[in-house]
Design a protein around this motif. Structure first.
Motif, PDB file in Angstrom:
ATOM      1  N   VAL A 150       0.826  -1.204   0.000  1.00  0.00           N
ATOM      2  CA  VAL A 150       0.000   0.000   0.000  1.00  0.00           C
ATOM      3  C   VAL A 150       0.862   1.256   0.000  1.00  0.00           C
ATOM      4  CG1 VAL A 150      -1.645   1.350   1.368  1.00  0.00           C
ATOM      5  CG2 VAL A 150      -2.019  -1.094   1.025  1.00  0.00           C
ATOM      6  N   VAL A 151       1.893   1.283   0.826  1.00  0.00           N
ATOM      7  CA  VAL A 151       2.764   2.462   0.896  1.00  0.00           C
ATOM      8  C   VAL A 151       3.414   2.730  -0.453  1.00  0.00           C
ATOM      9  CG1 VAL A 151       4.903   3.361   1.886  1.00  0.00           C
ATOM     10  CG2 VAL A 151       3.195   2.297   3.365  1.00  0.00           C
ATOM     11  N   HIS A 152       3.909   1.681  -1.092  1.00  0.00           N
ATOM     12  CA  HIS A 152       4.615   1.898  -2.356  1.00  0.00           C
ATOM     13  C   HIS A 152       3.659   2.062  -3.542  1.00  0.00           C
ATOM     14  CE1 HIS A 152       8.392   1.746  -0.460  1.00  0.00           C
ATOM     15  NE2 HIS A 152       8.330   0.478  -0.122  1.00  0.00           N
ATOM     16  N   THR A 153       2.440   1.578  -3.418  1.00  0.00           N
ATOM     17  CA  THR A 153       1.432   1.945  -4.412  1.00  0.00           C
ATOM     18  C   THR A 153       1.208   3.449  -4.384  1.00  0.00           C
ATOM     19  OG1 THR A 153       0.290  -0.196  -4.309  1.00  0.00           O
ATOM     20  CG2 THR A 153      -1.000   1.692  -5.071  1.00  0.00           C
ATOM     21  N   ASP A 154       1.121   4.003  -3.191  1.00  0.00           N
ATOM     22  CA  ASP A 154       0.959   5.451  -3.043  1.00  0.00           C
ATOM     23  C   ASP A 154       2.169   6.195  -3.604  1.00  0.00           C
ATOM     24  OD1 ASP A 154      -0.570   7.720  -2.066  1.00  0.00           O
ATOM     25  OD2 ASP A 154       0.887   7.889  -0.445  1.00  0.00           O
ATOM     26  N   ASP A 155       3.364   5.653  -3.407  1.00  0.00           N
ATOM     27  CA  ASP A 155       4.572   6.267  -3.972  1.00  0.00           C
ATOM     28  C   ASP A 155       4.520   6.276  -5.499  1.00  0.00           C
ATOM     29  OD1 ASP A 155       5.787   6.751  -1.480  1.00  0.00           O
ATOM     30  OD2 ASP A 155       6.719   4.758  -1.444  1.00  0.00           O
ATOM     31  N   LEU A 156       4.064   5.171  -6.080  1.00  0.00           N
ATOM     32  CA  LEU A 156       3.955   5.115  -7.541  1.00  0.00           C
ATOM     33  C   LEU A 156       2.918   6.104  -8.054  1.00  0.00           C
ATOM     34  CD1 LEU A 156       4.101   1.350  -8.653  1.00  0.00           C
ATOM     35  CD2 LEU A 156       5.673   3.184  -9.283  1.00  0.00           C
ATOM     36  N   ASN A 157       1.788   6.162  -7.390  1.00  0.00           N
ATOM     37  CA  ASN A 157       0.750   7.105  -7.817  1.00  0.00           C
ATOM     38  C   ASN A 157       1.231   8.543  -7.725  1.00  0.00           C
ATOM     39  OD1 ASN A 157      -1.241   5.244  -8.518  1.00  0.00           O
ATOM     40  ND2 ASN A 157      -2.126   5.182  -6.467  1.00  0.00           N
ATOM     41  N   ALA A 158       2.048   8.834  -6.710  1.00  0.00           N
ATOM     42  CA  ALA A 158       2.578  10.189  -6.560  1.00  0.00           C
ATOM     43  C   ALA A 158       3.606  10.512  -7.636  1.00  0.00           C
ATOM     44  CB  ALA A 158       3.204  10.353  -5.173  1.00  0.00           C
ATOM     45  N   ALA A 159       4.316   9.494  -8.115  1.00  0.00           N
ATOM     46  CA  ALA A 159       5.407   9.722  -9.068  1.00  0.00           C
ATOM     47  C   ALA A 159       4.936   9.845 -10.513  1.00  0.00           C
ATOM     48  CB  ALA A 159       6.430   8.583  -8.969  1.00  0.00           C
ATOM     49  N   VAL A 160       3.857   9.147 -10.858  1.00  0.00           N
ATOM     50  CA  VAL A 160       3.406   9.080 -12.257  1.00  0.00           C
ATOM     51  C   VAL A 160       2.038   9.750 -12.374  1.00  0.00           C
ATOM     52  CG1 VAL A 160       2.946   7.615 -14.237  1.00  0.00           C
ATOM     53  CG2 VAL A 160       4.658   6.907 -12.544  1.00  0.00           C
ATOM     54  N   PRO A 161       1.972  10.947 -12.913  1.00  0.00           N
ATOM     55  CA  PRO A 161       0.678  11.628 -13.045  1.00  0.00           C
ATOM     56  C   PRO A 161      -0.331  10.775 -13.811  1.00  0.00           C
ATOM     57  CG  PRO A 161       2.485  13.140 -13.533  1.00  0.00           C
ATOM     58  CD  PRO A 161       3.097  11.769 -13.415  1.00  0.00           C
ATOM     59  N   GLY A 162      -1.521  10.643 -13.229  1.00  0.00           N
ATOM     60  CA  GLY A 162      -2.591   9.918 -13.901  1.00  0.00           C
ATOM     61  C   GLY A 162      -2.555   8.419 -13.750  1.00  0.00           C
ATOM     62  N   LEU A 163      -1.570   7.868 -13.041  1.00  0.00           N
ATOM     63  CA  LEU A 163      -1.486   6.403 -12.942  1.00  0.00           C
ATOM     64  C   LEU A 163      -2.661   5.840 -12.147  1.00  0.00           C
ATOM     65  CD1 LEU A 163       0.283   4.043 -13.819  1.00  0.00           C
ATOM     66  CD2 LEU A 163       1.505   4.239 -11.639  1.00  0.00           C
ATOM     67  N   ASP A 164      -2.898   6.364 -10.968  1.00  0.00           N
ATOM     68  CA  ASP A 164      -4.108   6.071 -10.181  1.00  0.00           C
ATOM     69  C   ASP A 164      -4.324   4.573  -9.962  1.00  0.00           C
ATOM     70  OD1 ASP A 164      -6.276   6.850  -8.689  1.00  0.00           O
ATOM     71  OD2 ASP A 164      -7.661   6.905 -10.376  1.00  0.00           O
ATOM     72  N   ILE A 165      -3.335   3.888  -9.414  1.00  0.00           N
ATOM     73  CA  ILE A 165      -3.482   2.469  -9.070  1.00  0.00           C
ATOM     74  C   ILE A 165      -4.483   2.347  -7.931  1.00  0.00           C
ATOM     75  CG2 ILE A 165      -2.290   0.378  -8.333  1.00  0.00           C
ATOM     76  CD1 ILE A 165       0.328   1.736  -9.239  1.00  0.00           C
ATOM     77  N   PRO A 166      -5.479   1.468  -8.044  1.00  0.00           N
ATOM     78  CA  PRO A 166      -6.466   1.340  -6.966  1.00  0.00           C
ATOM     79  C   PRO A 166      -5.883   0.623  -5.752  1.00  0.00           C
ATOM     80  CG  PRO A 166      -6.908  -0.264  -8.689  1.00  0.00           C
ATOM     81  CD  PRO A 166      -5.804   0.603  -9.205  1.00  0.00           C
ATOM     82  N   TYR A 167      -6.537   0.823  -4.608  1.00  0.00           N
ATOM     83  CA  TYR A 167      -6.141   0.181  -3.359  1.00  0.00           C
ATOM     84  C   TYR A 167      -7.166  -0.881  -2.998  1.00  0.00           C
ATOM     85  CZ  TYR A 167      -3.136   4.268  -2.953  1.00  0.00           C
ATOM     86  OH  TYR A 167      -2.202   5.240  -3.193  1.00  0.00           O
ATOM     87  N   ASP A 168      -6.714  -2.097  -2.813  1.00  0.00           N
ATOM     88  CA  ASP A 168      -7.599  -3.140  -2.325  1.00  0.00           C
ATOM     89  C   ASP A 168      -8.056  -2.763  -0.914  1.00  0.00           C
ATOM     90  OD1 ASP A 168      -8.569  -6.115  -2.380  1.00  0.00           O
ATOM     91  OD2 ASP A 168      -7.485  -5.862  -0.483  1.00  0.00           O
ATOM     92  N   ARG A 169      -9.342  -2.876  -0.659  1.00  0.00           N
ATOM     93  CA  ARG A 169      -9.893  -2.425   0.629  1.00  0.00           C
ATOM     94  C   ARG A 169      -9.289  -3.178   1.814  1.00  0.00           C
ATOM     95  NH1 ARG A 169     -14.348   0.252   2.730  1.00  0.00           N
ATOM     96  NH2 ARG A 169     -15.165  -0.586   4.686  1.00  0.00           N
ATOM     97  N   GLN A 170      -9.139  -4.482   1.696  1.00  0.00           N
ATOM     98  CA  GLN A 170      -8.582  -5.260   2.805  1.00  0.00           C
ATOM     99  C   GLN A 170      -7.108  -4.936   3.027  1.00  0.00           C
ATOM    100  OE1 GLN A 170     -10.028  -7.156   5.006  1.00  0.00           O
ATOM    101  NE2 GLN A 170     -12.077  -7.233   4.147  1.00  0.00           N
ATOM    102  N   ALA A 171      -6.375  -4.711   1.954  1.00  0.00           N
ATOM    103  CA  ALA A 171      -4.960  -4.350   2.095  1.00  0.00           C
ATOM    104  C   ALA A 171      -4.819  -2.988   2.768  1.00  0.00           C
ATOM    105  CB  ALA A 171      -4.276  -4.347   0.734  1.00  0.00           C
ATOM    106  N   LEU A 172      -5.633  -2.032   2.343  1.00  0.00           N
ATOM    107  CA  LEU A 172      -5.601  -0.696   2.931  1.00  0.00           C
ATOM    108  C   LEU A 172      -5.981  -0.757   4.410  1.00  0.00           C
ATOM    109  CD1 LEU A 172      -5.193   2.342   2.421  1.00  0.00           C
ATOM    110  CD2 LEU A 172      -7.605   2.463   1.767  1.00  0.00           C
ATOM    111  N   ALA A 173      -6.970  -1.567   4.740  1.00  0.00           N
ATOM    112  CA  ALA A 173      -7.399  -1.695   6.129  1.00  0.00           C
ATOM    113  C   ALA A 173      -6.289  -2.280   7.003  1.00  0.00           C
ATOM    114  CB  ALA A 173      -8.651  -2.567   6.213  1.00  0.00           C
ATOM    115  N   ALA A 174      -5.668  -3.359   6.545  1.00  0.00           N
ATOM    116  CA  ALA A 174      -4.619  -4.004   7.340  1.00  0.00           C
ATOM    117  C   ALA A 174      -3.424  -3.078   7.523  1.00  0.00           C
ATOM    118  CB  ALA A 174      -4.188  -5.302   6.677  1.00  0.00           C
ATOM    119  N   CYS A 175      -3.030  -2.392   6.466  1.00  0.00           N
ATOM    120  CA  CYS A 175      -1.926  -1.439   6.551  1.00  0.00           C
ATOM    121  C   CYS A 175      -2.239  -0.349   7.564  1.00  0.00           C
ATOM    122  CB  CYS A 175      -1.681  -0.839   5.165  1.00  0.00           C
ATOM    123  SG  CYS A 175      -0.432   0.467   5.128  1.00  0.00           S
TER     124      CYS A 175
END
Length: 265
Positions: free
Chosen positions: A153-178
Motif C-alpha cells: 500500500v505504501v509503495h502503491t501510493d509512492d507510484l501514484n505520486a510519481a506518475v501523473p494519472g497512474l491512479d493504481i487502486p487500493y484493495d480495501r482489505q490491504a488498505l485496512a490491514a496497513c
C-alpha cells in the motif's frame, strides 16, 4: 484500578492472502502500462526512479519466497509489532537490491508476474504457522503477510505520486490491514489512554500517557483518513503540512503527534 489490558489485534489469514495478491496484481497491471519515459521519472524516495520503485515492490513478495526457501526457525520468537521497528536497518541493502533488480529486468511487468507466480506456488504448499527468519525475529507466515500489506500500500501510493494519472487502486482489505498495523505501532510506541486516534473506517487506537477517559468524547482526539495516516506514519507527509492542509484534525493538549511521527523511516 489497574489500566485495562490492551488486546492484540488479529487478522483473518485468508483475507490477508487475498488482499496481498489483489494489491500486487493492481501494481503489476499498472507497471505493464508504463512507458519508458514514465519508468525513468523520479520518485519521492531519494534517487529512486519509477523503475527502481517497481522492482522494489516485487521484493515485497520476493522476500516471502526467499524466506520460505530458508530453514524454518524452531519456534516463533517475534511478534507482528516488532516488524515496524526492525526494518530501518535493512534500508541501504534494500535500495541497492532494488536498483540491481531494475537493471537486470528491463521488462518489469514480466518480472512481477514471475514473482507473483512463485509466491502463489509457495503459499499453496505451506501453512500459515510456518515460521520465517525475518529481521524482526521468527514470525509466522500469517503475521509476515500482514507486513506485506504495508509494503504494497505504501509503495502503491509512492507510484501514484510519481506518475501523473497512474491512479493504481487500493484493495480495501490491504488498505485496512496497513492502516491498522501502523495505528497499533503508534499505540505501542506511545502507550497510554489520553489521546484517541481515529482513522475511519478502519482503526481507532488510544495512546499517549496522561489521564485516561472512560466514557463520552475523549478530551484529546486526532482524526484523519487512511492514506493521510499512512503518509504521516511513513514520513511521506509531515504533521505540520497535514494540519496546514486540513488533512488531519487534532483537538486537546495531548493531540499533537508531531513528535511521534514518522513511525517508519
Amino acid at each position: 484500578m489497574p489500566p485495562a489490558k490492551k488486546r492484540t489485534r488479529t487478522y483473518d489469514p485468508a483475507k490477508i492472502r487475498t488482499a496481498v495478491l489483489a494489491q500486487f496484481g493492481n501494481v503489476r497491471e499498472a507497471v505493464g502500462t508504463l512507458t519508458p519515459e514514465q519508468s525513468a521519472l523520479p520518485t519521492r524516495l531519494g534517487d529512486w526512479r519509477v523503475r527502481d520503485l517497481a522492482a522494489h515492490i516485487g521484493m515485497a513478495l520476493g522476500a516471502v519466497v526467499r524466506l520460505l526457501d530458508e530453514p524454518a526457525p524452531p519456534k516463533q520468537d517475534g511478534v507482528l509489532l516488532d516488524w515496524p521497528h526492525a526494518i530501518g536497518a535493512d534500508a541501504p541493502d534494500i535500495a541497492d537490491h532494488a536498483r540491481e533488480l531494475a537493471e537486470r529486468n528491463p521488462d518489469l511487468a514480466a518480472h512481477l508476474a514471475e514473482v507473483e507466480q512463485r509466491f502463489t506456488a509457495h503459499l499453496a504448499e505451506l501453512p500459515g504457522t510456518r515460521t520465517l527468519a525475518t529481521s524482526a525475529g521468527a514470525l509466522s507466515l500469517d503475521d509476515y503477510l500482514v507486513t506485506r500489506t504495508v509494503e504494497l500500500v505504501v509503495h502503491t501510493d509512492d507510484l501514484n505520486a510519481a506518475v501523473p494519472g497512474l491512479d493504481i487502486p487500493y484493495d480495501r482489505q490491504a488498505l485496512a490491514a496497513c492502516t491498522r498495523l501502523l495505528a497499533d505501532t503508534l499505540a505501542a510506541k506511545a502507550p497510554g489512554g489520553s489521546t484517541e486516534v481515529r482513522i475511519p473506517p478502519y482503526a481507532v487506537v488510544q495512546c499517549v500517557e496522561g489521564p485516561r477517559h472512560t466514557r463520552g468524547t475523549p478530551p484529546n482526539v486526532v482524526e484523519t483518513d487512511p492514506l493521510t495516516w499512512i503518509r504521516l506514519a511513513t514520513g511521506r507527509m509531515t504533521w505540520k503540512d497535514a494540519l496546514d492542509e486540513a488533512k488531519v484534525s487534532a483537538s486537546g493538549e495531548r493531540a499533537d503527534l508531531g513528535g511521534l511521527l514518522p513511525l517508519l523511516t
